[in-house]
Design a protein around this motif. Structure first.
Motif, mmCIF file in Angstrom:
data_model
loop_
_atom_site.group_PDB
_atom_site.id
_atom_site.type_symbol
_atom_site.label_atom_id
_atom_site.label_comp_id
_atom_site.label_asym_id
_atom_site.label_seq_id
_atom_site.Cartn_x
_atom_site.Cartn_y
_atom_site.Cartn_z
ATOM 1 N N THR A 26 0.869 -1.270 0.013
ATOM 2 C CA THR A 26 0.196 -0.057 -0.071
ATOM 3 C C THR A 26 0.954 1.193 0.093
ATOM 4 N N ASP A 27 2.171 1.109 -0.171
ATOM 5 C CA ASP A 27 3.060 2.207 0.138
ATOM 6 C C ASP A 27 3.180 2.981 -1.427
ATOM 7 N N ALA A 28 3.543 4.046 -1.487
ATOM 8 C CA ALA A 28 4.052 4.784 -2.655
ATOM 9 C C ALA A 28 5.306 5.367 -2.198
ATOM 10 N N VAL A 29 6.111 5.850 -3.315
ATOM 11 C CA VAL A 29 7.240 6.681 -3.113
ATOM 12 C C VAL A 29 7.023 7.882 -3.902
ATOM 13 N N VAL A 30 7.089 9.067 -3.238
ATOM 14 C CA VAL A 30 6.994 10.187 -3.959
ATOM 15 C C VAL A 30 8.200 11.241 -4.032
ATOM 16 N N ARG A 31 8.712 11.561 -5.268
ATOM 17 C CA ARG A 31 9.842 12.524 -5.315
ATOM 18 C C ARG A 31 9.478 13.797 -5.100
ATOM 19 N N ALA A 70 1.868 -2.819 -4.937
ATOM 20 C CA ALA A 70 0.905 -3.557 -5.912
ATOM 21 C C ALA A 70 -0.528 -3.306 -5.611
ATOM 22 N N GLU A 71 -1.015 -3.023 -4.386
ATOM 23 C CA GLU A 71 -2.294 -2.706 -4.010
ATOM 24 C C GLU A 71 -2.911 -1.148 -4.090
ATOM 25 N N VAL A 72 -1.727 -0.265 -4.393
ATOM 26 C CA VAL A 72 -2.037 1.209 -4.616
ATOM 27 C C VAL A 72 -3.105 1.460 -6.025
ATOM 28 N N ASP A 89 -5.082 5.434 6.511
ATOM 29 C CA ASP A 89 -5.294 4.438 5.826
ATOM 30 C C ASP A 89 -6.695 4.821 4.883
ATOM 31 N N GLY A 90 -7.467 5.815 5.228
ATOM 32 C CA GLY A 90 -8.671 5.996 4.366
ATOM 33 C C GLY A 90 -9.733 5.092 4.598
ATOM 34 N N THR A 91 -9.563 4.261 5.444
ATOM 35 C CA THR A 91 -10.789 3.186 5.214
ATOM 36 C C THR A 91 -11.566 3.074 6.782
ATOM 37 N N PRO A 125 3.112 5.603 3.395
ATOM 38 C CA PRO A 125 2.248 4.540 3.714
ATOM 39 C C PRO A 125 0.844 4.862 3.353
ATOM 40 N N TYR A 126 0.064 3.853 3.200
ATOM 41 C CA TYR A 126 -1.343 3.930 2.816
ATOM 42 C C TYR A 126 -1.440 4.993 1.645
ATOM 43 N N ALA A 127 -0.778 5.098 0.625
ATOM 44 C CA ALA A 127 -0.998 5.984 -0.279
ATOM 45 C C ALA A 127 -2.249 6.355 -1.041
#
Lengths: 347, 347
Positions: A26-31, A70-72, A89-91, A125-127
Motif C-alpha cells: 500500500t506504499d508509494a514513493v513520492v519524489r 501492488a495494492e495502490v 489509511d482512508g478506510t 504509507p497508505y498511499a
C-alpha cells in the motif's frame, strides 16, 4: 538520497540517508518537488518538542509519484500529488468520518522510522488513503504549485481553526497569530463568509498579507491592550469566532478573552503552554466554547484544492523565502529569528 | 416575609426579611409556591463560593404573580409562573439570541440586594423578559408542579449540557455526575435521540433514576477505572458526547478522557477545580471540544415546558425529599451529607 535530519536543538543537517522505497503493497514513493518549513518544526528545532537525534523532519510536501506498491489504486507513477501532514489509511471509521488525524494506522512524517518531507523523496504509507492528485498542468506554474503546497498543512489548518471557531457568514472573527497558519485562518474565515476579520499581529509585512487575505482590522497590541482593542472594535462584545494559531499560554488567554459571550475559540496552535491559558471560569460564565486541535488536512484538501485551482483563494503569499535542500538549515535559522515567515524548499 | 439567609459556611437560617415589592415599572412580585435547593447552593453552604453574610439564597422557584409594575405586559396578577435561575431583560442582543445569561441587565437570585428563591416571595426584575407562564391547571397537580420546578434550573441545565456536547440522534453519550443535573442530562440526551447513554455514578438510588430516564449503562467506577470502563463499553473509542455535571478537576479530567476523538464535552458543573482538569494536550491531539457553561434556562423553558406538559419527559423523580420553609436548614444538611438528592421546599 539526501534529506533533512534533526540531531538536537538548533542542529538540523542535510545528510545522505537510505533511499525511500516501497516496503508494503500500500506504499508509494513520492519524489519531492516542493516542501517547506513549518512554524511547528521550530518547537523541535528549539528543543521544546523532543526528538530523537537522527529523526527526519518536515511534514509538508508535494511531488511526483515515483513508485507504487501492488495494492495502490488511486495514484500512478508520474502523478503530481500533495500529501497532508499525517498519513492515514482512508478506510477506518475515523477516516470515513473525516477525522483522518485519529486514524489508528496513521502517522506523522518524520516520526521515528519514517521519512520526512524535507528530503528528496518520501515513502508514503497508505498511499490511497493519504495522497491527493493534483492536475499535471500545475507542475509548470510556480505560483500555483506554491499555493498548492499550502494544502499540506497551513491552509487546511487555518480552515480547521475557522470551522472549529464556527465562522459563519456575517460573523465577526478575530485571529490570534500572524504566522502562516494565522494568515491562512484569515483566508479561511473570509472564504466562509466572515464580515469582519480582526487580525492580531505586529509585524507589518505579515499584517499586510492579512489585509490582502481579507482582514478588515489589525490590532498590533498584545495582552490586556489587545483584549481592550478588540473589545473597542466590537462594541465591547468581542468576536463571535476566534482563531488561535500560536499555542502559548498568552495566546490562549487572549483568544478566550476576546471571544464574544456564546462564541467559540478554534485553536490549532500546538499547545505548549499546558492548560494554564484556559480560563475555565471565564469560559463558563460567558459560554465560550473551545474546539479544534490537529487538523484533519486530508479531509479538507479536495474542497480547498478546488478553490485554489479556481483562483478564489491564493495562500501562496505566506511563503516569503525559498531555499534549496542545502539551504534548509539557513531556512530554520531565518524562521527562528523571524526574518522569514515561511520558507519554501525547492528541488 | 420570611426567607432563607446565608450567614456563613454551614449557616443558613430562615428569617424575617423586608417584604418583596415592586420597585420599578418592569418588576413583578411572585408569591412562591414551590422552590428547591440546588447542588450549586452547596458551594456557598460549604464556604467554597464566597457570600456576604446576610445574602439571600435559592435560585429555583415557581409561584403566583402577586403584583406587577406598570410596564409589565406578559404576566398578570394571579398567573402561575416559573422563573429561570437568572433574570434577564428579554430585549438585548444576547436575550434575542437565546443567551439570556449574558444579558447586561441580568442577575442571579440571591445576589446582594436581590431576593432569593428560598423565601415566601421574590421581587422579579424585568418580569417580561424573565418569567414564563404555566397553565393554571398545573397548580392542582403536585407531581406536575414538581416537574415544572425543574425547568428553573436542573432540566434546562441538563439540556444545555446535552446541546453543548452535541448530542445527536444515534449518538453514544456519557454523563459524568449523578446529581440532579446529571440525571436531567440523561433525560435531555434521551430526548435528543441518543441511542446509548452511559451514566457514571455509584449511588444506586441515583443510577436507578438514571436508568428510568434512559441510561442504558451504568459505570460505578471512578477515575482511571471509570475511563477504562467507558472505553470498554465503546469499542475503545469513548462517547461522542460527554456531559460534565460536577465541576471538579477530577470530573473534568474524566469527561475529556472518555470523549471519543472528534467528540465534545458539554460542561455545566460550576468549575471549582480551576483549569487543572482541562488536559489541552489530549484535547488537541484528539480534537475533543469543550463547550457549555451557565445555562440560558430562559431560552429553553418554552420548548422543555411543552414536553413536560405533554408528559414525554418527567424530571420530577430528581426531587426525593420535601421540607417546608422552616426545614430548609435541614434540607441543606441532607444534601450536604448526600442523604438527599434534591430537596423541594413547599409553602
Amino acid at each position: 538520497m539526501r534529506a533533512t535530519v534533526i540531531h538536537g536543538p538548533n542542529d538540523v543537517r542535510v545528510e545522505e540517508v537510505p533511499d525511500a522505497a516501497v516496503r508494503t503493497p500500500t506504499d508509494a514513493v513520492v519524489r519531492v518537488v516542493l516542501a517547506c518549513i513549518c512554524g511547528s518544526d521550530l518547537w523541535a528545532y528549539r528543543g521544546v518538542a523532543q526528538r530523537q537525534p537522527g529523526q527526519r523532519i518536515g511534514h509538508e510536501f508535494l511531488g511526483v509519484v515515483e513508485a507504487v506498491g501492488a495494492e495502490v489504486g488511486s495514484v500512478r507513477v508520474g502523478d503530481l500529488v500533495v500529501a497532508p501532514f499525517v498519513w492515514s489509511d482512508g478506510t477506518c471509521d475515523f477516516c470515513r468520518e473525516g477525522l483522518h488525524t485519529s486514524c489508528p494506522d496513521g502517522g506523522f512524517w518524520g516520526s521515528v522510522g519514517s521519512d520526512g518531507g524535507q528530503g528528496e523523496a518520501v515513502r508514503v504509507p497508505y498511499a490511497d488513503g493519504t495522497l491527493v492528485r493534483l492536475p499535471a498542468e500545475a507542475a509548470g506554474d510556480e505560483r500555483l504549485l506554491t499555493a498548492l503546497l499550502a494544502l499540506s498543512d497551513v491552509l487546511a489548518t487555518g480552515h480547521h481553526a475557522a470551522l472549529a471557531a464556527r465562522v459563519r457568514p456575517g460573523a465577526t472573527v478575530a485571529v490570534v497569530g500572524d504566522g502562516a497558519v494565522g494568515l491562512c485562518g484569515v483566508l479561511a474565515a473570509k472564504r466562509l463568509g466572515a464580515e469582519r476579520i480582526i487580525a492580531l499581529g505586529r509585524h507589518t509585512a505579515r499584517t499586510d498579507i492579512a489585509r490582502s487575505f481579507g482582514a478588515t482590522d489589525v490590532v498590533a497590541e498584545r495582552g490586556e491592550a489587545a483584549i481592550a482593542a478588540v473589545r473597542e472594535l466590537t462594541r465591547g462584545h468581542g468576536a463571535h469566532a476566534v482563531l488561535e494559531a500560536v499555542g502559548t499560554e498568552d495566546s490562549m488567554r487572549t483568544a478566550i478573552s476576546i471571544a464574544r459571550d456564546g462564541g467559540a475559540v478554534g485553536y490549532v496552535g500546538v499547545p505548549h503552554g499546558g492548560s494554564a491559558g484556559v480560563d475555565i471560569g471565564q469560559m463558563f460564565n460567558r459560554n465560550v466554547a473551545l474546539a479544534g486541535g490537529v487538523a484533519p488536512a486530508r479531509a479538507y484538501i479536495p474542497e480547498l484544492l478546488a478553490d485554489v485551482l479556481a483562483g478564489t483563494i491564493d495562500p501562496s503569499p505566506v511563503f516569503d523565502r525559498s531555499v534549496t535542500l542545502d539551504g534548509v538549515p539557513d531556512g530554520y535559522r531565518a524562521m527562528d529569528e523571524r526574518t522569514a515567515l515561511k520558507v519554501r524548499i525547492t528541488f
